[in-house]
Design an enzyme around this catalytic site. Structure first.
Site, PDB file in Angstrom:
ATOM      1  N   GLN A 171       0.835  -1.092   0.006  1.00 58.75           N
ATOM      2  CA  GLN A 171      -0.039   0.027   0.027  1.00 58.75           C
ATOM      3  C   GLN A 171       0.876   1.221   0.093  1.00 58.75           C
ATOM      4  O   GLN A 171       1.694   1.310   0.435  1.00 58.75           O
ATOM      5  CB  GLN A 171      -0.892  -0.115   1.162  1.00 58.75           C
ATOM      6  CG  GLN A 171      -0.248   0.003   2.474  1.00 58.75           C
ATOM      7  CD  GLN A 171      -1.461  -0.448   3.632  1.00 58.75           C
ATOM      8  OE1 GLN A 171      -2.506   0.114   3.575  1.00 58.75           O
ATOM      9  NE2 GLN A 171      -0.784  -0.603   4.765  1.00 58.75           N
ATOM     10  N   HIS A 193      -2.644   0.192  -3.821  1.00 56.27           N
ATOM     11  CA  HIS A 193      -3.763   0.581  -2.918  1.00 56.27           C
ATOM     12  C   HIS A 193      -4.244   1.838  -3.262  1.00 56.27           C
ATOM     13  O   HIS A 193      -5.421   2.269  -3.458  1.00 56.27           O
ATOM     14  CB  HIS A 193      -3.082   0.885  -1.487  1.00 56.27           C
ATOM     15  CG  HIS A 193      -4.236   0.971  -0.342  1.00 56.27           C
ATOM     16  ND1 HIS A 193      -4.412   2.067   0.083  1.00 56.27           N
ATOM     17  CD2 HIS A 193      -4.961   0.220   0.285  1.00 56.27           C
ATOM     18  CE1 HIS A 193      -5.454   2.172   1.084  1.00 56.27           C
ATOM     19  NE2 HIS A 193      -5.514   0.943   1.155  1.00 56.27           N
ATOM     20  N   ASP A 235      -8.024   0.803  -3.472  1.00 58.16           N
ATOM     21  CA  ASP A 235      -9.076   0.858  -2.538  1.00 58.16           C
ATOM     22  C   ASP A 235      -9.517   2.279  -2.504  1.00 58.16           C
ATOM     23  O   ASP A 235      -8.989   3.343  -2.141  1.00 58.16           O
ATOM     24  CB  ASP A 235      -8.435   0.737  -1.061  1.00 58.16           C
ATOM     25  CG  ASP A 235      -9.193   0.519   0.140  1.00 58.16           C
ATOM     26  OD1 ASP A 235     -10.564   0.843  -0.120  1.00 58.16           O
ATOM     27  OD2 ASP A 235      -9.067   0.162   1.200  1.00 58.16           O
ATOM     28  N   GLU A 270     -11.212  -2.323  -4.267  1.00 56.55           N
ATOM     29  CA  GLU A 270     -11.719  -2.644  -2.907  1.00 56.55           C
ATOM     30  C   GLU A 270     -12.641  -1.608  -2.217  1.00 56.55           C
ATOM     31  O   GLU A 270     -12.403  -0.488  -2.634  1.00 56.55           O
ATOM     32  CB  GLU A 270     -10.497  -2.616  -2.019  1.00 56.55           C
ATOM     33  CG  GLU A 270     -10.683  -3.029  -0.582  1.00 56.55           C
ATOM     34  CD  GLU A 270      -9.303  -3.407   0.211  1.00 56.55           C
ATOM     35  OE1 GLU A 270      -9.694  -3.381   1.442  1.00 56.55           O
ATOM     36  OE2 GLU A 270      -8.524  -3.323  -0.210  1.00 56.55           O
ATOM     37  N   ASP A 304     -14.371  -4.910   2.069  1.00 50.34           N
ATOM     38  CA  ASP A 304     -13.671  -4.529   3.534  1.00 50.34           C
ATOM     39  C   ASP A 304     -14.747  -3.995   4.341  1.00 50.34           C
ATOM     40  O   ASP A 304     -15.139  -5.067   5.296  1.00 50.34           O
ATOM     41  CB  ASP A 304     -12.678  -3.453   3.318  1.00 50.34           C
ATOM     42  CG  ASP A 304     -11.901  -2.991   4.381  1.00 50.34           C
ATOM     43  OD1 ASP A 304     -12.018  -3.840   5.438  1.00 50.34           O
ATOM     44  OD2 ASP A 304     -10.686  -2.470   4.305  1.00 50.34           O
ATOM     45  N   GLN A 326     -11.222  -9.056   1.927  1.00 46.38           N
ATOM     46  CA  GLN A 326     -10.348  -8.636   2.761  1.00 46.38           C
ATOM     47  C   GLN A 326     -10.544  -9.187   4.398  1.00 46.38           C
ATOM     48  O   GLN A 326     -11.382  -8.728   4.869  1.00 46.38           O
ATOM     49  CB  GLN A 326      -9.771  -7.100   3.002  1.00 46.38           C
ATOM     50  CG  GLN A 326      -8.566  -7.069   3.757  1.00 46.38           C
ATOM     51  CD  GLN A 326      -8.273  -5.621   4.130  1.00 46.38           C
ATOM     52  OE1 GLN A 326      -7.314  -5.680   5.100  1.00 46.38           O
ATOM     53  NE2 GLN A 326      -8.922  -4.579   3.240  1.00 46.38           N
ATOM     54  N   LYS A 328      -9.591  -8.764   7.494  1.00 45.54           N
ATOM     55  CA  LYS A 328      -8.881  -7.771   8.200  1.00 45.54           C
ATOM     56  C   LYS A 328      -8.371  -8.069   9.835  1.00 45.54           C
ATOM     57  O   LYS A 328      -9.176  -8.187  10.534  1.00 45.54           O
ATOM     58  CB  LYS A 328      -9.652  -6.316   8.225  1.00 45.54           C
ATOM     59  CG  LYS A 328      -8.874  -5.128   8.121  1.00 45.54           C
ATOM     60  CD  LYS A 328      -9.780  -3.863   7.901  1.00 45.54           C
ATOM     61  CE  LYS A 328      -9.103  -2.663   7.771  1.00 45.54           C
ATOM     62  NZ  LYS A 328      -8.734  -2.307   6.510  1.00 45.54           N
TER      63      LYS A 328
END
Length: 417
Positions: A171, A193, A235, A270, A304, A326, A328
């Site tokens: 990222q 990212h 993202d 994302e 996410d 994802q 997390k």
């Protein structure tokens, strides 16, 4: 291998905790600081230095193994646990967890987790506690077995010793251009990212974002090795829905437009939109997946927000409401549940991305590598921090060392207790 004492000590996470709602509302920045009042409960300012709480388990042979508890960067957003406060977590850990751990046999990882994470006063413990304590318990079980943490996961879940390398995703943080160049020069598997977390970064009708996607693709061709073809992963923190509208057809059309701009690459998007609840997210993401798949698109969506716990992962996977989840890690809780989440995704032919947060630590990152490789996730995050070099070094080198050990194990078998 009994636990005879427990050590707790506060520490630093690798980045910051940020109030996502305040940032999304369009606050300004003064250098590294966001200017304005926080919106999410628990935040005293919009950007707060990330904290962690380390737990050390003193084993019967006086070895000390560690795990780290922390929250994620955007704590309190998308149904997540509230902002992490090390002092409060230390008090709760001392009161509830430490008595459960003392004299526990740590050689059986899943049994030890089950004992430690029983509900307290009818409620589940904060997920940050589960995450950090489970790292330490996994390390303890590996020490007892004289093995790697990955081998413990394989033994506990009945998995074969892995041979495949798990692709690594980096990222960029806000230093997008410089960090994209770093990723390309280091031939990162999945990038960048992009931190598309505000209207200014997304642009009117998404034009700024599409321009950035085109630039990344062009930069790969300009400075990357001739055969290098990474997955492009962005993202967007719900900004497609915020800017284009919460309509699955329109969101799918926009994603297709982005994918068409970089036709030679696989594209991951994302968090394209936040529909306000887990069930609404499942229902609408399932429609987006169906539309994109019906078109034969090279674009994939990644969930996410609103997909936090193991139960959430199961909902999305079984409903085919995403191409990748994802997972997390601090939001899932026990690192055993991260392994379970990967296996649920695989059972449902959904991609498993073992992620986490820039606010994590070196200890939690290394533990995540072992679970990712053991369960053979589809990709894993280079963490912690918002730079490229540090996270890639920690995660990449840990994976390389682990795979070298496992290769040796296959030629010189080693029994895991």
């Amino acid at each position: 291998m009994q636990i005879k004492d427990v050590i707790l000590t506060p520490g630093h996470g690798a980045f910051f905790y940020d109030d996502q709602a305040a940032i999304r509302a369009g606050v300004g920045q003064d250098g590294f600081i966001y200017v304005g009042d926080p919106v999410t409960p628990g935040f005293q300012s919009i950007r707060v230095p990330a904290a962690c709480l380390s737990i050390g388990l003193v084993l019967a042979d006086d070895t000390i193994v560690w795990g780290d508890m922390m929250g994620v960067q955007y704590s309190g957003a998308g149904g997540r646990d509230p902002l992490f406060h090390a002092g409060q977590i230390m008090d709760l850990t001392s009161e509830v967890i430490v008595p459960r751990l003392l004299n526990t046999d740590s050689s059986h990882f899943l049994d030890a987790c089950s004992r430690a994470f029983e509900f307290s006063e009818g409620e589940r413990l904060p997920l940050s506690i589960e995450y950090g304590v489970s790292q330490a318990l996994l390390s303890a079980a590996a020490h007892a077995a004289r093995s790697t943490m990955a081998e413990v996961i394989c033994a506990e879940f009945g998995l074969p010793l892995p041979q495949r390398r798990v692709p690594i995703y980096c990222q960029s943080g806000d230093a997008r251009e410089v960090n994209v160049d770093k990723m390309i020069l280091k031939s990162v598997d999945v990038l960048p990212h992009g931190l598309i977390n505000s209207r200014s970064k997304f642009g009117a009708d998404g034009h700024t974002f599409i321009d950035f996607v085109r630039w990344v693709a062009r930069r790969v061709r300009e400075i990357g090795q001739p055969e290098y073809s990474p997955v492009l992963h962005f993202d967007v923190y719900g900004w497609i829905g915020l800017e284009i509208g919460l309509n699955p057809q329109k969101i799918s059309d926009f994603i297709s437009k982005v994918s068409d701009a970089v036709p030679e690459f696989t594209l991951n998007i994302e968090s394209p939109a936040d529909f306000g609840s887990t069930q609404a997210q499942v229902d609408n993401y399932a429609q987006i997946v169906a539309i994109l798949d019906g078109r034969g698109s090279r674009a994939r969506i990644v969930v996410d927000e609103r997909c936090n716990t193991l139960e959430d992962v199961r909902l999305f996977a079984e409903a085919k409401a995403t191409h990748l989840v994802q997972i997390k890690t601090p939001d899932v809780g026990s690192i055993a549940d991260t392994a379970r989440a990967v296996l649920i995704c695989k059972e449902n032919n959904v991609g498993a991305y073992v992620g986490g947060s820039c606010s994590e630590t070196d200890v939690s990152a290394r533990a995540s590598v072992h679970v990712s490789v053991a369960s053979q996730a589809d990709m894993m995050l280079a963490k912690p921090g918002m730079g490229v070099d540090e996270g890639l070094t920690i995660v990449g080198n840990e994976q390389n060392r682990l795979l070298a050990v496992l290769k040796r194990r296959r030629t010189q078998p080693h029994n895991v207790a």
